[in-house]
Write an enzyme that holds these catalytic residues in place. Structure first.
Site, PDB file in Angstrom:
ATOM      1  N   LYS A 213       0.864  -1.049   0.078  1.00 11.08           N
ATOM      2  CA  LYS A 213      -0.047   0.065   0.041  1.00 11.08           C
ATOM      3  C   LYS A 213       0.755   1.178   0.050  1.00 11.08           C
ATOM      4  CE  LYS A 213      -3.651   2.237   2.742  1.00 11.08           C
ATOM      5  NZ  LYS A 213      -4.475   2.146   3.814  1.00 11.08           N
TER       6      LYS A 213
ATOM      7  N   SER B 169      -9.227   2.467   2.976  1.00 15.56           N
ATOM      8  CA  SER B 169      -8.296   3.134   2.064  1.00 15.56           C
ATOM      9  C   SER B 169      -7.337   2.167   1.473  1.00 15.56           C
ATOM     10  CB  SER B 169      -7.369   4.194   2.970  1.00 15.56           C
ATOM     11  OG  SER B 169      -6.849   3.516   4.017  1.00 15.56           O
TER      12      SER B 169
ATOM     13  N   SER C 140      -9.902   0.148   7.177  1.00 12.55           N
ATOM     14  CA  SER C 140      -9.188   0.274   5.880  1.00 12.55           C
ATOM     15  C   SER C 140      -8.757  -1.056   5.364  1.00 12.55           C
ATOM     16  CB  SER C 140      -8.285   1.328   5.760  1.00 12.55           C
ATOM     17  OG  SER C 140      -8.889   2.515   6.038  1.00 12.55           O
TER      18      SER C 140
END
Length: 436
Positions: free
Chosen positions: A81, A150, A174
């Protein structure tokens, strides 16, 4: 199943790929090449990646193929990420402020994964500063729907067979929510089990590195590698007659029928397999944790992003300003401390309740329902923030679908700091639900 699809290395779980590499039936180079071929075909539709290091990944794979076995992840590609630092790839944190930014180090979890033979294939899309402002990624199962956030790129990349593993983070929901929306296994560990070093900070109170995978077995493998922890294989055969509490949370009225149906079906299957399922009610003071969570996140984010807000205010989204800056600005130090005390009180209550009722896990929704239509919003963390706030390990399982044919996740939450035992229980439940 189409033989070509079954034999595609990109579709293997990490554990199966690892076994084939050990047995000589697969090489790291072939696995990485298959993942890159899949990305080339699908990335224009999914948009899961901020950066793909094809050359570096193939060079690393060739080096691993030429040498001795290096560790738990030998030859296994993974996504990172883009809220985590990487020394050899851009780290942009989902913001135009950091376009082209290259820190001189790896985040701890990335460095440890590489030390175990993992191959960092690239950086997956994050929302801006891992908050609510959506990135470009689409749900691979229906591009008209959000993949969640996210950790949108990490969930989509694993779900669409770009990589077998990916690292995400969770401050509210997330990891679990995008995993549920995309139909993969999402694991948020106990707070601070995995290091936050090299992660762009939102809030020190809740930021948690989490993992995306395509099996519970893979979660256990990846957890050990990125945490420099002993590898404890999941042991579903050792689980017998677990006691599971079904927890509707204060937000049950926001669940969609598909989620209620999924939980009902899960309860029936688990009880038939020998589990004892009991209802768990939360005390009234838990209702205030939603506001407390948002207040803490706003208070700390306002300060952690003071530089960006001061020097580049025009490059910070209105979403971030509304949901973090405005909340943080309005909060007093006394309110912040009261919110911290409320969380401490809730954790003590939960620890005591689990011990008193001898519960092995809690069963609860992963999200309100299927991934919402549209890409402007990543969905709500309504059914996730609570377990993040309580610092408990949580795993979403992808065994149900809703009326649009999209995944509907259910979430098993374990006692704080009992992650290894919890993963074995989740593996048992996973096997039961897969067979039902």
């Amino acid at each position: 199943m189409n033989m070509q699809l079954r034999d595609d290395p990109a579709r293997l779980t990490a554990s199966e790929a690892r076994r084939r590499i050990d047995g000589g039936a697969l090489t790291a180079t072939r696995l990485v090449a298959a993942c890159l071929e899949r990305i080339e075909r699908r990335e224009p539709d999914v948009l899961a990646w901020e950066h793909v290091d094809a050359k570096g990944a193939l060079e690393t794979a060739a080096r691993l193929d030429a040498g001795p076995t290096t560790g738990l992840l030998h030859g296994i590609p993974f996504g990172v990420k883009d809220i985590l630092d990487t020394f050899d790839q851009p780290s942009t944190y989902g913001s135009p402020i950091y376009r082209g930014h290259r820190p001189p180090w790896d985040a701890a979890t990335v460095a440890l994964a590489r030390a175990q033979g993992g191959i960092a294939l690239g950086k997956t899309v994050t929302t801006e500063f891992a908050n609510r402002h959506a990135g470009k990624t689409r749900n691979p199962l229906d591009p008209a729907h959000t993949p969640g956030g996210s950790s949108s790129g990490s969930a989509a990349a694993v779900a669409d067979f770009h990589v077998p593993l990916a690292i995400g983070t969770q401050t509210g929901g997330s990891v679990v929510r995008p995993a549920a929306y995309c139909g993969v296994y999402g694991y948020k560990p106990s707070f601070r089990l995995l290091s936050n070093t090299g992660v762009r900070t939102n809030t020190e109170q809740f930021d948690t590195v989490g993992l995306m995978a395509r099996s519970v077995e893979d979660v256990a493998l990846f957890k050990a590698a990125v945490g420099e922890l002993p590898f404890v294989p999941v042991a579903p055969d050792e689980v017998s007659a677990p006691r599971i509490g079904i927890c509707c949370t204060p937000h049950w009225d926001q669940t969609e029928p598909a989620t209620r149906d999924a939980l009902d079906a899960a309860v029936r299957a688990l009880e038939a397999a020998g589990a004892r399922v009991v209802n768990v009610s939360l005390p009234a003071f838990f209702d205030a944790l939603d506001r407390a969570h948002k207040l803490i996140c706003g208070f700390e984010s306002l300060r952690n992003y003071a530089d960006e807000l001061t020097r580049w205010p025009d490059q910070v989204s209105e979403d971030f300003k509304r949901e973090r800056v405005e909340v943080g600005t309005a909060a007093s130090l006394a309110e912040f401390r009261d919110a911290l005390r409320l969380g401490e009180r809730a954790r003590r209550w939960m620890d005591a309740m689990i011990a008193e009722q001898a519960l092995d896990a809690l069963l609860t929704p992963s999200a309100a329902g299927e991934a919402p239509e549209g890409l402007a919003s990543t969905g709500q963390a309504t059914f996730n923030y609570l377990w993040t706030h309580l610092h408990m390990p949580a795993v979403t399982l992808p065994h149900f679908t809703g009326p649009r044919g999209l995944p509907v996740g259910i979430q098993l939450v374990g006692p704080r700091y009992a992650d290894d035992r919890h993963l074995s229980l989740v593996a048992w439940a996973d096997r039961v639900l897969a067979a039902s």
